[in-house]
Design a protein around this motif. Structure first.
Motif, mmCIF file in Angstrom:
data_model
loop_
_atom_site.group_PDB
_atom_site.id
_atom_site.type_symbol
_atom_site.label_atom_id
_atom_site.label_comp_id
_atom_site.label_asym_id
_atom_site.label_seq_id
_atom_site.Cartn_x
_atom_site.Cartn_y
_atom_site.Cartn_z
ATOM 1 N N GLN A 5 -5.973 -2.385 29.562
ATOM 2 C CA GLN A 5 -4.570 -2.337 29.976
ATOM 3 C C GLN A 5 -4.354 -1.279 31.051
ATOM 4 O OE1 GLN A 5 -3.058 -1.702 26.002
ATOM 5 N NE2 GLN A 5 -2.196 -3.767 25.897
ATOM 6 N N LEU A 6 -5.039 -0.137 30.916
ATOM 7 C CA LEU A 6 -4.933 0.918 31.922
ATOM 8 C C LEU A 6 -5.430 0.410 33.271
ATOM 9 C CD1 LEU A 6 -4.372 3.872 32.732
ATOM 10 C CD2 LEU A 6 -6.686 4.411 31.948
ATOM 11 N N ARG A 7 -6.592 -0.224 33.269
ATOM 12 C CA ARG A 7 -7.142 -0.789 34.510
ATOM 13 C C ARG A 7 -6.178 -1.805 35.115
ATOM 14 N NH1 ARG A 7 -12.376 -2.586 33.342
ATOM 15 N NH2 ARG A 7 -13.326 -1.003 34.658
ATOM 16 N N ALA A 8 -5.705 -2.731 34.291
ATOM 17 C CA ALA A 8 -4.811 -3.776 34.785
ATOM 18 C C ALA A 8 -3.523 -3.186 35.359
ATOM 19 C CB ALA A 8 -4.488 -4.771 33.667
ATOM 20 N N PHE A 9 -2.963 -2.179 34.701
ATOM 21 C CA PHE A 9 -1.727 -1.587 35.199
ATOM 22 C C PHE A 9 -1.970 -0.885 36.531
ATOM 23 C CE2 PHE A 9 1.680 1.628 35.341
ATOM 24 C CZ PHE A 9 2.763 0.765 35.345
ATOM 25 N N CYS A 10 -3.049 -0.124 36.632
ATOM 26 C CA CYS A 10 -3.355 0.560 37.896
ATOM 27 C C CYS A 10 -3.575 -0.431 39.027
ATOM 28 C CB CYS A 10 -4.577 1.463 37.737
ATOM 29 S SG CYS A 10 -4.280 2.951 36.752
ATOM 30 N N LEU A 11 -4.166 -1.565 38.725
ATOM 31 C CA LEU A 11 -4.433 -2.570 39.751
ATOM 32 C C LEU A 11 -3.231 -3.465 40.050
ATOM 33 C CD1 LEU A 11 -8.073 -3.582 38.769
ATOM 34 C CD2 LEU A 11 -7.332 -2.185 40.724
ATOM 35 N N SER A 12 -2.143 -3.292 39.304
ATOM 36 C CA SER A 12 -0.958 -4.125 39.512
ATOM 37 C C SER A 12 -0.112 -3.681 40.706
ATOM 38 C CB SER A 12 -0.088 -4.136 38.250
ATOM 39 O OG SER A 12 0.551 -2.881 38.051
ATOM 40 N N PHE A 13 -0.379 -2.494 41.239
ATOM 41 C CA PHE A 13 0.404 -1.975 42.362
ATOM 42 C C PHE A 13 -0.096 -2.561 43.678
ATOM 43 C CE2 PHE A 13 0.639 1.350 39.104
ATOM 44 C CZ PHE A 13 2.023 1.449 38.978
ATOM 45 N N ASN A 14 0.830 -2.683 44.643
ATOM 46 C CA ASN A 14 0.487 -3.205 45.969
ATOM 47 C C ASN A 14 -0.697 -2.444 46.570
ATOM 48 O OD1 ASN A 14 2.597 -5.001 45.870
ATOM 49 N ND2 ASN A 14 3.973 -3.756 47.111
ATOM 50 N N SER A 16 -3.575 -1.758 45.653
ATOM 51 C CA SER A 16 -4.426 -0.885 44.841
ATOM 52 C C SER A 16 -5.809 -1.515 44.682
ATOM 53 C CB SER A 16 -3.796 -0.615 43.473
ATOM 54 O OG SER A 16 -3.690 -1.809 42.734
ATOM 55 N N ALA A 17 -6.793 -0.650 44.510
ATOM 56 C CA ALA A 17 -8.179 -1.096 44.368
ATOM 57 C C ALA A 17 -8.919 -0.132 43.457
ATOM 58 C CB ALA A 17 -8.862 -1.145 45.725
ATOM 59 N N GLU A 18 -9.917 -0.648 42.776
ATOM 60 C CA GLU A 18 -10.772 0.174 41.918
ATOM 61 C C GLU A 18 -12.101 0.378 42.638
ATOM 62 O OE1 GLU A 18 -12.382 0.196 37.300
ATOM 63 O OE2 GLU A 18 -11.875 -1.713 38.251
ATOM 64 N N GLU A 19 -12.510 1.634 42.733
ATOM 65 C CA GLU A 19 -13.782 1.976 43.368
ATOM 66 C C GLU A 19 -14.560 2.899 42.436
ATOM 67 O OE1 GLU A 19 -13.071 3.506 47.301
ATOM 68 O OE2 GLU A 19 -11.816 1.792 47.852
ATOM 69 N N PRO A 24 -20.900 4.649 38.251
ATOM 70 C CA PRO A 24 -20.318 3.481 37.576
ATOM 71 C C PRO A 24 -19.417 3.822 36.395
ATOM 72 C CG PRO A 24 -22.642 3.691 37.045
ATOM 73 C CD PRO A 24 -22.346 4.717 38.101
ATOM 74 N N GLU A 25 -19.491 5.041 35.888
ATOM 75 C CA GLU A 25 -18.681 5.394 34.721
ATOM 76 C C GLU A 25 -17.290 5.903 35.074
ATOM 77 O OE1 GLU A 25 -20.600 8.891 36.312
ATOM 78 O OE2 GLU A 25 -21.503 7.035 35.637
ATOM 79 N N ALA A 26 -17.019 6.191 36.331
ATOM 80 C CA ALA A 26 -15.728 6.757 36.731
ATOM 81 C C ALA A 26 -14.966 5.783 37.630
ATOM 82 C CB ALA A 26 -15.931 8.083 37.458
ATOM 83 N N GLY A 33 -7.017 3.542 50.365
ATOM 84 C CA GLY A 33 -8.094 4.527 50.446
ATOM 85 C C GLY A 33 -7.791 5.893 49.864
ATOM 86 N N LYS A 34 -6.606 6.097 49.297
ATOM 87 C CA LYS A 34 -6.223 7.397 48.719
ATOM 88 C C LYS A 34 -6.116 7.265 47.200
ATOM 89 C CE LYS A 34 -5.451 9.384 52.735
ATOM 90 N NZ LYS A 34 -6.223 10.467 53.233
ATOM 91 N N MET A 35 -6.743 8.184 46.478
ATOM 92 C CA MET A 35 -6.787 8.130 45.021
ATOM 93 C C MET A 35 -5.437 8.466 44.395
ATOM 94 S SD MET A 35 -9.363 10.092 42.382
ATOM 95 C CE MET A 35 -8.997 11.715 43.003
ATOM 96 N N PHE A 36 -5.036 7.643 43.398
ATOM 97 C CA PHE A 36 -3.857 7.962 42.606
ATOM 98 C C PHE A 36 -4.163 8.048 41.114
ATOM 99 C CE2 PHE A 36 -3.682 3.327 42.712
ATOM 100 C CZ PHE A 36 -3.248 2.966 41.441
#
Length: 117
Positions: A5-14, A16-19, A24-26, A33-36
């Motif tokens: 759910q945390l991943r999905a919520f963070c990725l729900s914003f315009n 947004s991307a996971e890197e 691989p653990e973080a 390109g800016k971390m939030f």
């Protein structure tokens, strides 16, 4: 809130991307390109580092045991939040605030593209 759910919520914003720049653990959640947000989604307890206005950061740390100065981050601008220690609504609010702070620091053209003047 679960790790998924945390991943999905963070990725729900315009825009947004996971890197994974720290391995691989973080999971690092970025906007243009800016971390939030930063989280080791497999860690127990589950925590997330979030950007925060410096005055709000201090207030939140005083109000919630689950909010502490950002681990391995600029402690003036970042908090580490233990996910299970906050109501989901409050956690979602803090994640959105972190996203908004990062977007506010982007060039105007990028902010307009994201629909967040």
């Amino acid at each position: 809130m679960t790790p998924q759910q945390l991943r999905a919520f963070c990725l729900s914003f315009n825009a947004s991307a996971e890197e994974f720049p720290f391995g691989p653990e973080a999971s690092v959640f970025k906007v243009v390109g800016k971390m939030f947000a930063l989280s080791s989604l497999d860690a127990r307890p589950l925590t997330v580092n979030l950007k925060c206005d410096p005055d709000d950061a201090v207030r939140l740390r005083e109000e919630y045991e689950a909010v502490v100065p950002g681990w391995h981050m600029n402690k003036r601008h970042w908090n580490t939040v233990t996910v299970s220690g906050l109501p989901d609504a409050k956690l979602r609010e803090l994640i959105e605030d972190s996203y908004d702070l990062v977007v506010a620091g982007l060039p105007k053209a990028e902010r307009l593209r994201l629909d967040r003047p």
